[in-house]
Design an enzyme around this catalytic site. Structure first.
Site, PDB file in Angstrom:
ATOM      1  N   ASP A   1       0.843  -1.199   0.000  1.00 55.30           N
ATOM      2  CA  ASP A   1       0.000   0.000   0.000  1.00 55.30           C
ATOM      3  C   ASP A   1       0.877   1.247   0.000  1.00 55.30           C
ATOM      4  O   ASP A   1       2.014   1.233   0.483  1.00 55.30           O
ATOM      5  CB  ASP A   1      -0.977  -0.001   1.179  1.00 55.30           C
ATOM      6  CG  ASP A   1      -0.291   0.060   2.533  1.00 55.30           C
ATOM      7  OD1 ASP A   1       0.720  -0.645   2.720  1.00 55.30           O
ATOM      8  OD2 ASP A   1      -0.766   0.795   3.421  1.00 55.30           O
TER       9      ASP A   1
ATOM     10  N   HIS B   1       6.913   9.634   0.004  1.00 58.97           N
ATOM     11  CA  HIS B   1       5.698  10.400   0.294  1.00 58.97           C
ATOM     12  C   HIS B   1       5.655  11.748  -0.424  1.00 58.97           C
ATOM     13  O   HIS B   1       4.702  12.506  -0.237  1.00 58.97           O
ATOM     14  CB  HIS B   1       5.514  10.612   1.808  1.00 58.97           C
ATOM     15  CG  HIS B   1       5.246   9.363   2.576  1.00 58.97           C
ATOM     16  ND1 HIS B   1       4.613   9.373   3.812  1.00 58.97           N
ATOM     17  CD2 HIS B   1       5.500   8.065   2.314  1.00 58.97           C
ATOM     18  CE1 HIS B   1       4.516   8.131   4.261  1.00 58.97           C
ATOM     19  NE2 HIS B   1       5.052   7.320   3.354  1.00 58.97           N
TER      20      HIS B   1
ATOM     21  N   GLU C   1      11.968  -1.518   4.352  1.00 57.56           N
ATOM     22  CA  GLU C   1      11.673  -0.082   4.366  1.00 57.56           C
ATOM     23  C   GLU C   1      12.902   0.726   3.934  1.00 57.56           C
ATOM     24  O   GLU C   1      14.048   0.303   4.135  1.00 57.56           O
ATOM     25  CB  GLU C   1      11.254   0.362   5.770  1.00 57.56           C
ATOM     26  CG  GLU C   1       9.909  -0.167   6.232  1.00 57.56           C
ATOM     27  CD  GLU C   1       8.737   0.597   5.627  1.00 57.56           C
ATOM     28  OE1 GLU C   1       8.970   1.471   4.761  1.00 57.56           O
ATOM     29  OE2 GLU C   1       7.591   0.313   6.011  1.00 57.56           O
TER      30      GLU C   1
ATOM     31  N   GLU D   1      -0.081  -0.688   5.895  1.00 55.04           N
ATOM     32  CA  GLU D   1       1.005  -0.125   6.688  1.00 55.04           C
ATOM     33  C   GLU D   1       0.905   1.384   6.744  1.00 55.04           C
ATOM     34  O   GLU D   1       1.165   1.997   7.775  1.00 55.04           O
ATOM     35  CB  GLU D   1       2.358  -0.540   6.105  1.00 55.04           C
ATOM     36  CG  GLU D   1       3.539  -0.336   7.062  1.00 55.04           C
ATOM     37  CD  GLU D   1       4.161   1.053   7.000  1.00 55.04           C
ATOM     38  OE1 GLU D   1       4.986   1.378   7.872  1.00 55.04           O
ATOM     39  OE2 GLU D   1       3.828   1.829   6.077  1.00 55.04           O
TER      40      GLU D   1
ATOM     41  N   ASP E   1       8.986   3.804  -1.098  1.00 51.07           N
ATOM     42  CA  ASP E   1       8.281   3.359   0.106  1.00 51.07           C
ATOM     43  C   ASP E   1       7.023   2.598  -0.279  1.00 51.07           C
ATOM     44  O   ASP E   1       5.960   3.195  -0.405  1.00 51.07           O
ATOM     45  CB  ASP E   1       7.947   4.575   0.964  1.00 51.07           C
ATOM     46  CG  ASP E   1       7.389   4.209   2.324  1.00 51.07           C
ATOM     47  OD1 ASP E   1       7.478   3.031   2.717  1.00 51.07           O
ATOM     48  OD2 ASP E   1       6.858   5.106   2.995  1.00 51.07           O
TER      49      ASP E   1
END
EC number: 3.5.1.18
Length: 397
Positions: free
Chosen positions: A75, A366, A169, A140, A106
């Site tokens: 996700d 992000h 990660e 997550e 990510d």
């Protein structure tokens, strides 16, 4: 065809719009990479009232030990302003040696590289000297309620046991090989609320301004520091993240005020001991009255987040040495062992087996134009492949 190319693997995953809680085809794509190389995959839908249903994947090759788990998530966070992207966020476009797309760093990139590493290992050496599993969630970036926690519970209930876990990660600040995460600080959140008496700003004696009270309490939470840090962890830190009064009028004293806070804490504390310290600070500040001369002590309420994350530190030499040795062998640099940063699903895995984290460079995660260098994908795949061989040699010794 073996999925040995991390670039192709990642492009396939990025093209799946798997914004939490949507599966978006990402787990299906991953399963289609794993089953041709011998993995048996299970898809588990986890549910809890008041939360979205989440699809998760568990895949394993091998039946005996030692057993190495790779954990991660497909996700991704929302794309934000899509117009601001240089390339569509789910296009996996390549420009000037970089692949663009939400989740590139990510952490679909880490998954793509580990798939390629396992495929290369099997292509060269045959089946692993034990078992390898993928524990991949679609929850997550969201509430993390129907993801790794429930997938671990499901797998453990059916008899799965693991000797070590690598979470993919993004751990490197500036370049591949800089940092391995061997632990994480704990995280505790709460909200304090103070009731006042609403009134006209020109007549403060007829009201009781809760902003004065909440500032008094908030200051006590942030100062003095909780500690000076420890050998493996930086100092514990509390941040007030919101102060809310729900009042848009400039000439009205509000009726109540609340403040939310989050603490990232080290191994000098547990969530329980930290709660005790915070309440003690609030009680002292409530009776001090520095911002409320002539007023009664502040009466406050505190509500804690139901799911604090506990601090942990991994001390498994075979796991850490296998990974750090692989990083040094491929990149020529010795990685720093760190506990910095936020929380991850490693906080759940630590209750089942030793766990460390290592992945791509996290500078663009992000962000608009999230992207990864193609060279980094090949480097990380090489590290993962070397790690797999070294870990099984260590575990068998």
């Amino acid at each position: 065809m073996f999925p040995t190319d991390p670039v192709s693997n990642l492009a396939t995953l990025i093209r799946c719009p798997s914004v939490t809680p949507a599966e978006g085809g990402a787990l299906t794509a991953l399963e289609s990479m794993l089953t041709p190389i011998g993995f048996k995959a299970d898809r588990i839908v986890a549910r809890e009232a008041g939360t979205p249903d989440i699809e998760n994947l568990y895949a394993r090759i091998g039946v005996g030990g030692p057993h190495l788990m790779f954990a991660g998530h497909t996700d991704v966070v929302p794309v934000g302003d899509e117009i601001a992207w240089s390339h569509p966020p789910f296009s996996a476009a390549i420009a000037e040696g970089e692949m663009y797309g939400r989740g590139a760093v990510d952490m679909k990139g880490g998954i793509a590289c580990f798939v390629a590493a396992v495929a290369r290992h099997i292509e060269k050496h045959g089946a692993p000297k034990g078992s390898i599993s993928f524990l991949i969630t679609g929850d997550e970036e969201g509430p993390a309620i129907n993801g790794t926690v429930k997938l671990l519970e499901w797998a453990a209930a059916k008899g799965e046991r693991w000797d070590a876990c690598l979470v993919g990660e993004p751990t490197n600040p500036g370049g591949i090989g800089e940092m391995i995460k061997i632990g994480r600080r704990g995280s505790l959140s709460g909200r304090i609320t103070v009731q006042g008496v609403q009134g006209h700003a020109a007549y403060p004696h007829l009201a009781d301004n809760p902003v004065r009270s909440i500032l008094q309490l908030a200051h006590a939470l942030m100062d003095p520091p909780f500690d000076d840090g420890t050998e493996n962890f930086q100092p514990s830190n509390l941040e007030v993240t919101t102060i809310d009064v729900g009042n848009a009028a400039v000439n009205v004293i509000p009726a109540k005020a609340s403040a939310a806070f989050n603490v990232r804490f080290n191994d000098l504390w547990t969530a329980e001991s930290l709660m005790t310290e915070i309440v003690a600070r609030l009680d002292r500040a409530a009776s001090a009255g520095a911002l409320r001369p002539g007023r009664a002590p502040v009466k406050y309420e505190i509500v804690w987040n139901e799911r604090p994350s506990h601090v942990f530190l991994t001390r498994n030499d075979a796991l850490i040495e296998s990974l750090s040795g692989a990083v040094e062998a491929v990149t020529g640099q010795q990685p720093r062992l760190s506990t910095t940063g936020g929380t991850s699903d490693a906080r759940f895995i630590k209750d089942y087996c030793p766990v460390v984290e290592f992945g791509l460079v996290g500078k663009t995660m992000h962000m608009v134009d999230e992207r990864v260098a193609l060279a980094d994908l090949e480097t990380l795949t090489g590290i993962y492949e070397t790690f797999i061989a070294r870990w099984f040699d260590h575990a068998a010794a």
